[in-house]
Scaffold this active site. Structure first.
Site, PDB file in Angstrom:
ATOM      1  N   GLU A 286      70.892 -48.738 -25.021  1.00 43.45           N
ATOM      2  CA  GLU A 286      70.591 -47.449 -24.447  1.00 43.45           C
ATOM      3  C   GLU A 286      69.326 -47.744 -23.594  1.00 43.45           C
ATOM      4  O   GLU A 286      68.210 -47.195 -23.700  1.00 43.45           O
ATOM      5  CB  GLU A 286      70.335 -46.456 -25.294  1.00 43.45           C
ATOM      6  CG  GLU A 286      71.645 -45.947 -25.965  1.00 43.45           C
ATOM      7  CD  GLU A 286      71.726 -44.732 -26.673  1.00 43.45           C
ATOM      8  OE1 GLU A 286      70.465 -44.387 -27.376  1.00 43.45           O
ATOM      9  OE2 GLU A 286      72.874 -44.145 -26.915  1.00 43.45           O
ATOM     10  N   ASP A 365      78.832 -42.291 -32.930  1.00 43.92           N
ATOM     11  CA  ASP A 365      77.368 -41.907 -32.929  1.00 43.92           C
ATOM     12  C   ASP A 365      77.416 -40.590 -33.718  1.00 43.92           C
ATOM     13  O   ASP A 365      77.512 -39.451 -32.715  1.00 43.92           O
ATOM     14  CB  ASP A 365      76.940 -41.569 -31.490  1.00 43.92           C
ATOM     15  CG  ASP A 365      75.477 -41.412 -31.522  1.00 43.92           C
ATOM     16  OD1 ASP A 365      75.119 -41.647 -32.430  1.00 43.92           O
ATOM     17  OD2 ASP A 365      74.893 -41.094 -30.375  1.00 43.92           O
ATOM     18  N   GLU A 393      72.319 -33.567 -34.974  1.00 41.21           N
ATOM     19  CA  GLU A 393      72.425 -33.701 -33.476  1.00 41.21           C
ATOM     20  C   GLU A 393      73.733 -33.097 -32.828  1.00 41.21           C
ATOM     21  O   GLU A 393      73.851 -32.398 -31.823  1.00 41.21           O
ATOM     22  CB  GLU A 393      72.279 -35.141 -32.949  1.00 41.21           C
ATOM     23  CG  GLU A 393      72.341 -35.178 -31.688  1.00 41.21           C
ATOM     24  CD  GLU A 393      72.263 -36.868 -31.084  1.00 41.21           C
ATOM     25  OE1 GLU A 393      71.919 -37.713 -32.100  1.00 41.21           O
ATOM     26  OE2 GLU A 393      72.209 -37.150 -30.022  1.00 41.21           O
TER      27      GLU A 393
HETATM   28  C1  BDP Z   1      71.924 -40.992 -30.353  1.00 43.51           C
HETATM   29  C2  BDP Z   1      70.996 -40.121 -29.693  1.00 43.51           C
HETATM   30  C3  BDP Z   1      69.766 -40.844 -29.219  1.00 43.51           C
HETATM   31  C4  BDP Z   1      69.415 -41.802 -30.151  1.00 43.51           C
HETATM   32  C5  BDP Z   1      70.298 -42.834 -30.477  1.00 43.51           C
HETATM   33  C6  BDP Z   1      70.033 -43.901 -31.494  1.00 43.51           C
HETATM   34  O1  BDP Z   1      71.520 -39.399 -29.035  1.00 43.51           O
HETATM   35  O2  BDP Z   1      68.894 -39.743 -29.013  1.00 43.51           O
HETATM   36  O3  BDP Z   1      68.131 -42.584 -29.361  1.00 43.51           O
HETATM   37  O4  BDP Z   1      71.577 -42.033 -31.146  1.00 43.51           O
HETATM   38  O5  BDP Z   1      70.490 -43.796 -32.623  1.00 43.51           O
HETATM   39  O6  BDP Z   1      72.795 -40.483 -31.289  1.00 43.51           O
HETATM   40  O7  BDP Z   1      69.393 -44.996 -31.247  1.00 43.51           O
END
Ligand code: BDP
Length: 679
Positions: A286, A365, A393
């Site tokens: 990301e 996720d 989340e």
């Molecule tokens: C996702 C989230 C994000 C996190 C990412 C992570 O949306 O905010 O930074 O995982 O685990 O669930 O790095």
């Protein structure tokens, strides 16, 4: 105010027999060591609360009569060692003995951490009214590392936080109320947590500077508060630190200057914090920097850091949440579900002994339903930590009730088949299947500055349950729910029954009115709250349901799909590959099927969607009524806070129901068999 003491509230025991069990008059300890002393103060506080009368703390030499507790380490307290008898031989470093010898209950352990866990254990038994008159308890944790990850940012915000602001930071400073941090440490330690990473895995500009003189002294103060409760401090680092902090031209993990730079940072950190835990790293994920920039792999990156920390006993916790967030769905090999395995499996055996890979429980996720990550169990020569998300989340953001322990239990009990039928995930991550020394649990915290820590008061049960499972993954979700409710809310059995019933039903209710059959992701982009069937469908994050007028689901078979099903071992791969054998709850994760496809349950996919959404919304409404039945029976503030959340949940569940049902009705053109109104 309700909830601040959470499960350490120590409500006075009303029941005579239970009060009698807690009727300790004195506590004797002869060690000054701070964690032993913390254990003593916990006993004083807890027993005082439970029996409503102060308990006396005594030095070893004084003559003592009546019922009392002797507590200490085997090395530091000879008397304790003798009273513990041969149990002493059987104990691990963090384990403890609790034993009754006449009027004396002895709590003994090899380490002060073990002593603290023993104290909390006795208090839990007393609070629950479960303390046997004759204790002979030997306990040890299943997992070595029992970690919490704070996704806190130095500006005071929390990524995916739903309970207020950070308790660690404000206004771009490390800024905290020591007492609050201490109380957080107490809560964590009481459930067994022994490690915490204090900042977000997405490390921004200022947090990148944590490893410099500008921040280390303040972080050392935090570490000191946590140390008293046997919790080691870690922080997340930015892989590009050599450039951003060190002014180097590169962060290439094979560059000699870069390696030296990390080594001198490690020296600085350990000079400030001698028992620093280590680094948590999100790299090449990301848009975070990582070794890929330099054509290196993740073992190169992790090992460089591991080498810097090794002389001090530090660990590198390297996350496997690595995938291309700009992918093109037309290329079937870029299936996001495959990414962690594709990246890391080839590196098995390449990591240094002080590296642990932190693997999310599922391949995507933290959705309400996912299969287990196939990487768990696949890497025979690599230390693994499983990562859960306590913060909700994708599971209602602490506005909806969603007790996650049943989900975690399902994951932990999953048979990986790594070494036949005796290799469930829990035995992989505790290190026992492959004989690995390091392993355990990590999880994203759900707390913030809200007075009751978690916003939704019942969301405390998730934090509590996480630590309890990390210590003992054999505890059932129900047992944990009861423990939490009795300690946090109070001893009224009828109340406990109702609350447990609500907790135990909540995951299934949430799943029913949200994403069906393992498909996931039908949420609004970015903030991830509320229904949006196509929210992520036409973008590049790799999170699709592929619903069209004929059908729905992601074909992840080897035969004609992305091949993901083939990442599982043996029979598991065969089951997921097969349309006939794939379990209903994961059908759409593995297969694309027509709406008229019949599930094992006998109903069609589209009818299942309608039924579960009607049913889920109704059951969410039922939670409101259940909670109302507790009027006057629980603390008023607790009642009011939860009531507001349950009403909101019921309203939003209807919105989920209507949006999802309408979408699939219009897409498929197939009417509800039961003739309910869908627009
Ligand atoms: C996702 C989230 C994000 C996190 C990412 C992570 O949306 O905010 O930074 O995982 O685990 O669930 O790095």
């Amino acid at each position: 105010q309700f909830g601040y003491q959470a499960w350490l509230a120590y409500h006075p025991l009303a029941d005579e027999a239970k009060r009698e069990a807690a009727n300790y008059r004195w506590i004797a300890s002869c060690e000054q060591e701070e964690t032993v002393q913390a254990a003593v103060s916990e006993l004083v506080r807890g027993i005082g609360g439970l029996r409503g009368e102060a308990v006396q703390v005594s030095k070893e030499q004084e003559p003592i009569t009546g019922k009392g507790i002797r507590i200490g380490t085997f090395k530091g307290n000879e008397e304790v060692r003798l009273l513990c008898g041969d149990a002493v031989e059987r104990l691990s470093m963090e384990g403890f003995v609790i034993r009754t010898v006449g009027d004396i209950t002895v709590i003994g352990a090899n380490t002060s951490a073990g002593v603290l866990y023993g104290a909390f254990h006795l208090l839990r038994l007393l609070a629950l009214g479960n303390a046997p008159a004759d204790s002979d308890i030997v306990e040890k944790p299943a997992n070595g590392l029992r970690m919490i990850n704070q996704w806190d940012n130095i500006d005071g915000s929390i990524e995916r936080g739903y309970a207020g602001q950070s308790i660690f930071y404000a206004n771009n400073e490390i800024s905290y109320d020591s007492e609050r941090i201490q109380d957080y440490a107490r809560l964590l330690a009481s459930t067994s947590v022994n490690a915490i990473a204090i900042n977000n895995v997405n490390v921004h500009r200022l947090e990148t500077m944590f490893l410099t003189e500008a921040y280390l002294p303040r972080i050392a103060e935090l570490a000191a508060i946590l140390r008293r409760y046997a919790i080691k401090l870690y922080f997340s680092i930015n892989f590009a630190s050599p450039i951003e902090v060190g002014g180097l031209q590169t962060a290439d993990p094979l560059d000699a200057e870069v390696r030296e730079w990390w080594k001198s940072r490690a020296a600085d950190i350990y000079a400030a914090i001698p028992d620093f835990g280590g680094f948590l790293v999100k790299a090449d994920s990301e848009n975070r920097p990582g070794p890929f920039t330099y054509g290196r792999d993740h073992a190169d990156g992790a090992n460089m850091l591991a080498e810097a920390l090794a002389p001090y006993g530090g660990l590198v916790i390297w996350r496997c949440f690595v995938y291309n967030c700009k992918q093109d769905w037309r290329d079937r090999t870029t299936d996001r579900a495959r990414a962690a395995y594709d990246h890391f499996m080839p590196l098995d055996g390449a990591f240094h002994p002080n590296v642990l890979l932190q693997i999310k429980n599922g391949p995507m996720d933290f959705q309400v339903r996912e299969p287990v990550s196939p990487l768990l169990g696949a890497m025979e020569h690599t230390n693994q930590l499983i990562e859960f998300q306590i913060t909700q989340e994708y599971t209602g953001q602490q506005r909806h009730l969603c007790y996650l322990v049943p989900q975690w239990r399902t994951v932990l009990d999953f048979q990986t088949l790594a070494q036949g039928a005796a290799s469930p995930v829990k035995r992989i991550v505790d290190g026992s299947v492959y004989g690995r020394e390091l392993g355990g649990f990590a999880a994203v915290s759900n707390i913030g500055s809200d007075a009751n820590w978690t916003g939704h008061p019942l969301a405390q049960a998730n934090l509590y349950g996480y630590g309890r499972l990390a210590w003992n993954p054999e505890l059932t979700a129900e047992e944990i729910a009861r423990e939490w409710a009795a300690q946090a809310i109070g001893p009224d059995e009828a109340v406990i029954d109702t609350v447990c019933e609500m907790l135990m039903a909540s995951l299934d209710i949430y799943e029913s009115y949200t994403a069906p059959l393992g498909v996931g992701w039908m949420v609004n982009p970015n903030h991830h709250y509320g229904p949006n069937v196509d929210g992520y469908e036409y973008d590049r994050w790799g999170t699709y349901h592929f619903a069209d007028r004929d059908g729905i689901g992601v074909n992840r078979t080897v035969q004609s799909g992305t091949g993901y099903a083939g990442q599982y071992i043996g029979e598991n791969a065969a089951i997921y590959e097969s349309l006939e054998r794939c379990p209903d709850e994961l059908l759409l994760f593995f297969h694309h099927v027509p709406y008229t496809h019949r599930l094992h349950s006998g109903i069609t996919v589209v009818q299942h969607i309608y039924d579960t959404h009607f049913d889920g919304a109704e059951r969410a409404e039922g939670l409101v009524r259940k909670w109302q039945s507790l009027t006057g029976l629980v603390n008023e503030e607790l009642y009011r806070l939860a009531q507001a959340r349950f009403s909101e949940q019921a309203a939003h569940a209807k919105e989920w129901r209507d949006i999802i049902n309408t979408y699939f009705y219009r897409k498929s053109g197939i009417a509800d068999e039961r003739g309910r109104t869908i627009y």
